[in-house]
Design an enzyme around this catalytic site. Structure first.
Site, PDB file in Angstrom:
ATOM      1  N   SER A 132      37.611  31.552  42.013  1.00  0.00           N
ATOM      2  CA  SER A 132      38.252  31.004  40.869  1.00  0.00           C
ATOM      3  C   SER A 132      38.619  29.483  41.151  1.00  0.00           C
ATOM      4  CB  SER A 132      39.482  31.751  40.488  1.00  0.00           C
ATOM      5  OG  SER A 132      40.307  32.242  41.514  1.00  0.00           O
TER       6      SER A 132
ATOM      7  N   GLU B 275      39.071  44.316  36.859  1.00  0.00           N
ATOM      8  CA  GLU B 275      39.351  43.330  35.873  1.00  0.00           C
ATOM      9  C   GLU B 275      38.937  43.471  34.512  1.00  0.00           C
ATOM     10  OE1 GLU B 275      38.635  38.543  35.174  1.00  0.00           O
ATOM     11  OE2 GLU B 275      38.007  39.314  37.114  1.00  0.00           O
TER      12      GLU B 275
END
EC number: 2.1.2.11
Length: 262
Positions: A45, A180
């Site tokens: 990320s 997720e």
């Protein structure tokens, strides 16, 4: 006291919760670990929040190694999980090379995005002393194949596939899971069905742990926040207090709430 995978396994066995946050440098690694957060994810990320990319796809192994080294230097005892980046698991040889580099950079565990097909790599890594976190559901490295960032496992077939894959990877020796953007009921079922601790992000409060991108929970990421994000900085006005408030909220069960789930 340093956190190990055994710490998190016992936490699940005892019915407790644990928290995870991303970090990419020594300074924030220190602050997060000092706040009591059990695990730090050196996430790809960083492509979004550090490099300004639109996805994690451009992030390289060399960049992941560099940021893992930085986080390891600042860490005060949290478990460090490092992402194997895009195409790093395309072959078994590439997976082993990436895992070697990240573990030698200071990681305690590597994270792989995928599904049941990861089983062979997980077994081989385990035999060589590398614990693996399996990231399932919405896997950001596959954003181009998925057609965007979408909730996974919404229909019966998708849910059955995710549950079956989780069981296969659990049998293969997965040390941790990340789910997720998976519906709450399915996330809770997977958490019950597998032995390994399960970390949720946009999943369920029933998961054993929770993870957020640090920039998201501080409210400094550009654009509209995802549904599963809570801005702890807005509530506290101080970064150290925000990290502690996040850790407390995960452990007392107040985060995530219904509005953060699908």
């Amino acid at each position: 006291m340093s956190i190990t995978i055994r710490t998190l396994q016992k936490r699940k066995q005892d019915g407790g919760k644990f928290s995870v946050l991303t970090a990419y440098d020594a300074c924030f690694s220190r602050l997060i670990s000092e706040a009591g957060v059990e695990a730090i994810l050196v996430g790809d990320s960083l492509g979004n929040v550090i490099q300004g990319q639109t996805s994690t796809v451009p992030v390289t192994l060399e960049q992941m190694v560099y940021h893992t080294q930085c986080v390891a230097r600042g860490n005060q005892g949290s478990l460090i999980i490092a992402d194997i980046p895009f195409m790093g698991a395309a072959t078994l040889e590439r997976t082993l090379n990436a895992a070697t580099a990240l573990m030698q950079a200071g990681a305690n565990m590597v994270k792989l995005e995928g599904s049941a097909w990861l089983a062979e790599a997980i077994e081989v890594l385990n035999r060589n002393g590398v614990p693996v976190c399996a990231h399932m559901g919405l896997t950001p490295q596959a954003v181009n194949s998925l057609g965007g960032y979408r909730v996974q496992g919404k229909d019966d077939d998708g849910a059955a596939e995710l549950l079956n894959a989780a069981k296969i990877l659990d049998q293969a020796g997965t040390a941790l899971f990340v789910l997720e953007c998976v519906p709450r009921a399915l996330s809770a079922e997977i958490t019950r069905e597998v032995a390994a601790p399960v970390i949720g992000i946009g999943a369920a409060p029933e998961c054993d742990g929770q993870v957020l991108v640090m920039h998201d929970m501080l409210g400094i990421s550009p654009g509209k926040p995802a549904r599963f994000v809570r801005n702890f900085m807005a509530e506290t006005g101080d970064m150290r207090a925000a990290f502690k408030a996040y850790d407390d909220a995960v452990k007392d069960g107040s985060f995530p709430a219904d509005e953060h789930c699908f």
